[in-house]
Motif scaffolding. Structure first.
Motif, PDB file in Angstrom:
ATOM      1  N   LYS B   6     -51.714  80.450  76.351  1.00 45.16           N
ATOM      2  CA  LYS B   6     -51.025  81.604  76.919  1.00 45.16           C
ATOM      3  C   LYS B   6     -51.036  82.765  75.933  1.00 45.16           C
ATOM      4  CE  LYS B   6     -48.143  78.476  79.557  1.00 45.16           C
ATOM      5  NZ  LYS B   6     -46.832  77.880  79.781  1.00 45.16           N
ATOM      6  N   LYS B  65     -46.769  84.256  85.256  1.00 44.31           N
ATOM      7  CA  LYS B  65     -46.125  84.721  84.027  1.00 44.31           C
ATOM      8  C   LYS B  65     -45.580  83.515  83.281  1.00 44.31           C
ATOM      9  CE  LYS B  65     -44.750  89.507  84.578  1.00 44.31           C
ATOM     10  NZ  LYS B  65     -43.584  90.390  84.715  1.00 44.31           N
ATOM     11  N   PHE B  66     -45.209  83.729  82.025  1.00 43.90           N
ATOM     12  CA  PHE B  66     -44.676  82.632  81.226  1.00 43.90           C
ATOM     13  C   PHE B  66     -43.571  83.148  80.341  1.00 43.90           C
ATOM     14  CE2 PHE B  66     -48.807  84.197  79.783  1.00 43.90           C
ATOM     15  CZ  PHE B  66     -48.439  84.861  78.634  1.00 43.90           C
ATOM     16  N   LYS B  67     -42.788  82.193  79.820  1.00 44.44           N
ATOM     17  CA  LYS B  67     -41.653  82.561  78.966  1.00 44.44           C
ATOM     18  C   LYS B  67     -42.120  82.769  77.524  1.00 44.44           C
ATOM     19  CE  LYS B  67     -38.035  82.171  81.707  1.00 44.44           C
ATOM     20  NZ  LYS B  67     -37.247  83.330  82.056  1.00 44.44           N
ATOM     21  N   LYS B  68     -42.942  81.854  77.061  1.00 42.44           N
ATOM     22  CA  LYS B  68     -43.366  81.892  75.657  1.00 42.44           C
ATOM     23  C   LYS B  68     -44.885  81.790  75.562  1.00 42.44           C
ATOM     24  CE  LYS B  68     -39.039  81.906  74.623  1.00 42.44           C
ATOM     25  NZ  LYS B  68     -38.386  83.160  74.193  1.00 42.44           N
TER      26      LYS B  68
ATOM     27  N   TYR C 178     -47.666  89.791  92.391  1.00 40.87           N
ATOM     28  CA  TYR C 178     -48.444  88.978  91.439  1.00 40.87           C
ATOM     29  C   TYR C 178     -49.783  88.601  92.057  1.00 40.87           C
ATOM     30  CZ  TYR C 178     -44.352  88.015  88.404  1.00 40.87           C
ATOM     31  OH  TYR C 178     -43.286  88.085  87.554  1.00 40.87           O
ATOM     32  N   ILE C 348     -40.532  83.318  88.506  1.00 39.87           N
ATOM     33  CA  ILE C 348     -39.935  82.059  88.072  1.00 39.87           C
ATOM     34  C   ILE C 348     -41.044  81.223  87.441  1.00 39.87           C
ATOM     35  CG2 ILE C 348     -38.800  79.927  88.840  1.00 39.87           C
ATOM     36  CD1 ILE C 348     -37.476  81.603  91.078  1.00 39.87           C
ATOM     37  N   THR C 349     -40.803  80.763  86.217  1.00 38.09           N
ATOM     38  CA  THR C 349     -41.829  80.008  85.500  1.00 38.09           C
ATOM     39  C   THR C 349     -41.525  78.508  85.541  1.00 38.09           C
ATOM     40  OG1 THR C 349     -40.670  80.107  83.395  1.00 38.09           O
ATOM     41  CG2 THR C 349     -42.151  81.942  83.894  1.00 38.09           C
ATOM     42  N   SER C 350     -42.554  77.711  85.291  1.00 44.04           N
ATOM     43  CA  SER C 350     -42.343  76.253  85.272  1.00 44.04           C
ATOM     44  C   SER C 350     -41.413  75.863  84.135  1.00 44.04           C
ATOM     45  CB  SER C 350     -43.677  75.524  85.164  1.00 44.04           C
ATOM     46  OG  SER C 350     -44.398  76.000  84.059  1.00 44.04           O
ATOM     47  N   GLU C 351     -41.512  76.605  83.014  1.00 44.06           N
ATOM     48  CA  GLU C 351     -40.641  76.279  81.874  1.00 44.06           C
ATOM     49  C   GLU C 351     -39.162  76.348  82.266  1.00 44.06           C
ATOM     50  OE1 GLU C 351     -43.189  79.210  80.887  1.00 44.06           O
ATOM     51  OE2 GLU C 351     -43.027  78.974  78.716  1.00 44.06           O
TER      52      GLU C 351
END
Lengths: 249, 188, 361
Positions: B6, B65-68, C178, C348-351
């Motif tokens: 990522k 999208k991603f958090k980190k 998106y 909303i992410t998978s994490e």
């Protein structure tokens, strides 16, 4: 066929007598339109769209394919048909509220794009079907349900000059005229020229027809005709405003 | 590489982060890998911080999208401030060392924080226009989402028509790519 | 006749808006009507570049009211017509969509949801779910596919035309910003190579022959005089819709067989949910995921059965409960606890799903 005398061939007999009020001008405008369709021999090619307001009562008026749309939205529906089927002769029929108020952006932009459609608009100075409210075309001082003391131009503006506006924003190829139910022969000629303009693929065509609404005007026959023939033309000048130049031989 | 890589690339509008992101994920896709790239955009067409979110994987990719991120590259002071949210203890954070007054804003929790003089190198040694290609070289070295020959192929594919018009551009861009990789290699 | 836009099948890497334009081309769409609004614009951009090569039409209208109604006109003319919109444009388009419901006009509309209410963001949301399913004055006689990948965007735009023309209800492909803007890989194909035949279209206006002589004229209307008259018409719409619904409804399940916790999500959020379920299962957590593909008609029976066996449902969406209301309506009567995870206008992410599920255990 045993049609009543004077009934245009393109009228649908099964739906006559029509549903308009006694003395209403719509029948006369639609008579002029029927005659014009007959004379041009285009009945098998016409797609007729009608608006909301009293004009909707014409959805089964003709022996032509017809669609009744939403208030103000007949211009885009008919535009959509014309763009998809350029071989059809597409007519949008509406009142002053549909053309000059709720659907004014469609009229303006169809005219500006020179859409090859024909818009016929009945101007009776008020909203008929909803019970006689002020329309964009109500005359100064005119009493309506929403201007019970008379239309005050300082507050609500002056009557919309539809054909003048359309004439100003269209380029060459457009046909623009204002007729009146007081002169059906002239009105028929205007409508015929408008349709002919579409048949020839020149551009946008627009005919406003001065029309009467005795029900909401609360007028008798004499006063109705006096209003149409004498009062309305003071604000709305009858005649041709724009016609394409004659094609060179 | 089983894991999804990522990357968040951030800069000012006009710094070319979106085109670099596009070329990188395109290169990965050309290799038959799964790639996903989403530009972060606001109302305005120009100006403002521009962020490119990229993911490269061998499997289908989840949320866009991603958090980190595994790698964050920030190319302006505003970009630094905007992107520290994508940093955790597994993130390599690269920024341009010419950015002033950001010492306090740099992430404290990153795996590594690396300042590289990409802008300086571009201006003094190469050409200001290849600044973003230097950044691309750095990103590829830091992640190995594709290898250098594939990266060059991708540049050729994207800029080949310009190279034809001006043949000097080809070695300039390839040198920039290699230079970017060099700048980070020792520091990773 | 121009040759087919796509020969066979090929892998491509493109944005969702480009995908939608290619899908409409491949589906033999005849004409697009549209008005600019972000994040939908590039559907028009690609369509206007590609369509002239294949003799297809385009009209840029003055607003979305007009875009919707011109699309109605195109479909009434017997053309495979479509439009695309988002956000405030979707709001304006609702008026024409009710006419399409009432008059059985099988138009196709691609919606790329953006943030709301109002102008809000041009980026992303799932806040147009209620409006796309039930907007306007009406009863929601529509078909709504909620897609999550570019492959689905391609597949369901093609399928959408066929569903529309088979059942004659307006059909929506509900994407989001998106999906509109991101690039990912997919396979585009000529539908014929997959055994997909495009359902034939037919005109409702402008038929051959002289009306009143060779045939009766078409007199189409949406206005009725009496309550009884309208009730009869709407009852027929209800009956037709309910009859078609089981044939149209689509959904997916992921590890729901023994799931104690079931995540319910639609559209692009399903991607995060699927990834989260995979990760949580590796840790031995009995979690599953239910994903309606059609929001209208809603796979109510299927969800109810799965929900009845679960210990907990978690409804996740990028809106403040629009999808949640559909879920609750579908499973009314069950006592399975429901948790809500709402992120209006936010991805909303998978994490975060993994984190949320673990925290609640």
């Amino acid at each position: 066929m045993s049609k009543a005398p004077n009934m245009p061939k393109s009228w649908r007999e099964e739906t006559k007598p029509h549903k308009f009020c006694p003395g209403c001008g719509h029948g006369l405008v639609l008579k002029a339109l029927g005659q014009a369709i007959d004379e041009l021999g285009i009945q098998d090619r016409v797609v007729f769209g009608c608006d909301i307001g009293c004009s909707l009562l014409s959805f089964d008026f003709f022996n032509v394919d017809s669609v009744q749309t939403h208030h103000g939205r007949t211009t885009p529906v008919v535009t959509g048909v014309k763009r998809a089927r350029p071989d059809r002769i597409c007519i949008a029929y509406m009142g002053d509220g549909g053309g000059y108020a709720i659907g004014s952006q469609h009229l303006v932009n169809a005219a500006a794009r020179n859409e090859k459609i024909t818009v016929i608009l009945a101007n009776n100075c008020n909203y008929g079907m909803t019970g006689g409210q002020m329309a964009p075309t109500s005359l100064p001082g005119m009493k309506t349900e929403t201007t019970p003391y008379g239309r005050d131009p300082e507050v609500t503006g002056y009557p919309t000059q539809g054909p003048e506006m359309v004439s100003a924003i269209t380029r060459e190829g457009a046909y623009v005229a204002r007729g009146t139910v007081a002169n059906v022969r002239q009105l028929k000629n205007y409508i015929k020229k408008a349709l002919q303009n579409q048949v020839e693929g020149n551009g946008f065509s627009f005919v406003e027809a001065l029309s009467g609404c005795p029900t909401n005007w609360s007028t008798n026959a004499k006063d109705t005709w006096a209003f149409i023939e004498e009062t309305m033309p003071k604000y709305f000048k009858v005649g041709e405003l724009k016609a394409p130049a004659k094609k060179e031989e | 590489m089983a894991k999804t890589v990522k990357i968040a690339l951030a800069g000012e509008g006009g710094q070319g982060v979106q085109s670099v992101a596009g070329i990188m994920v395109g290169a990965a896709n050309d290799k038959g890998r799964e790639a996903l790239y989403i530009p972060n955009f606001g109302v305005e067409q120009r100006g403002g911080v521009s962020v490119a979110f990229c993911q490269i994987s061998d499997d289908k990719i989840g949320s866009p999208k991603f958090k980190k991120a595994d790698l964050v590259i920030a190319l302006s002071d505003r970009a630094v401030r905007r992107t520290t949210q994508y940093v955790d203890e597994n993130t390599v954070f690269i920024y341009d060392s010419s950015i002033e007054d950001i010492e306090d804003d740099l992430p404290k929790n990153a795996k590594k924080v690396i300042g590289i003089p990409a802008l300086d190198v571009a201006k003094k040694e190469l050409h200001p226009r290849v600044f973003n290609v230097i950044i691309m070289g750095a990103a590829i070295e830091a992640t190995h989402i594709v290898e250098m020959p594939e990266a060059k192929e991708a540049l050729e594919k994207k800029l080949g028509y310009k190279f034809e018009q001006n043949p000097k551009l080809r070695p300039l861009n390839f040198t920039a790519l290699e230079k970017g990789a060099e700048l980070v290699k020792e520091l990773l | 006749m121009a040759e087919k836009p796509i020969q066979g099948e090929k892998r491509v890497f493109m944005t969702g808006n480009e995908v939608a334009a290619w899908a409409a081309l491949a589906a033999e769409a005849d004409i697009m009507y549209g008005y600019p609004i972000t994040p939908q614009n590039e559907i028009m951009h690609y369509w206007t570049r590609l369509s002239p090569k294949f003799d297809r039409g385009f009209l840029q209208t003055e607003d979305e009211i007009s875009a919707g109604f011109t699309t109605c006109g195109g479909v009434l003319s017997g053309k495979r017509a479509f439009t695309a919109t988002a956000g405030p444009g979707n709001t304006l388009m609702q008026e024409s969509m009710t006419m399409a419901e009432m008059m059985r006009i099988p138009l196709v509309c691609v919606v790329q949801q953006r943030g709301g209410p109002s102008t809000a963001t041009v980026i992303y949301s799932q806040q147009e779910a209620t409006m796309t399913c039930y907007g306007g004055n009406g009863e929601g006689f529509r078909i709504v596919y909620s897609t999550s990948t570019h492959q689905e965007l391609y597949d369901y735009v093609i399928k959408g035309f066929n569903t529309a023309w088979t059942y004659r209800f307006p059909t929506f492909v509900l994407g989001d910003g998106y999906q509109a803007k991101m690039r990912e890989s997919l396979h585009i194909y000529d539908p014929a190579t997959k055994g997909i035949n495009m359902v034939a279209t037919e005109p409702s206006l402008g038929l051959e022959g002289t009306p009143g002589v060779d045939r009766d004229p078409q007199h189409l209307r949406n206005t009725y005089n009496t309550e009884e008259e309208l009730y009869e018409v709407v009852s027929e719409l209800v009956a037709d819709y309910e009859k078609a619904a089981p044939e149209i409804v689509e959904y997916q399940t992921f590890d729901t067989d023994d799931a104690e916790i079931v995540i319910v999500a639609h559209g692009i959020v399903t991607r995060a949910a699927q990834a989260a379920v995979k990760e949580l299962r590796e840790e031995g957590i009995k979690v599953g995921h239910f994903r309606p593909i059609t929001l209208r008609p809603f796979p109510a029976n299927e969800l109810k059965e799965i929900a009845s066996k679960a210990k907990k449902l978690i409804v996740m969406e990028s809106a403040q409960g629009q999808f949640d209301r559909m879920v609750k309506h579908a499973i009314y009567g069950l006592t399975t606890p429901i948790e809500d995870y709402f992120k209006p206008g936010m991805g909303i992410t998978s994490e975060e799903i993994v984190e949320y599920v673990k925290k609640g255990m």
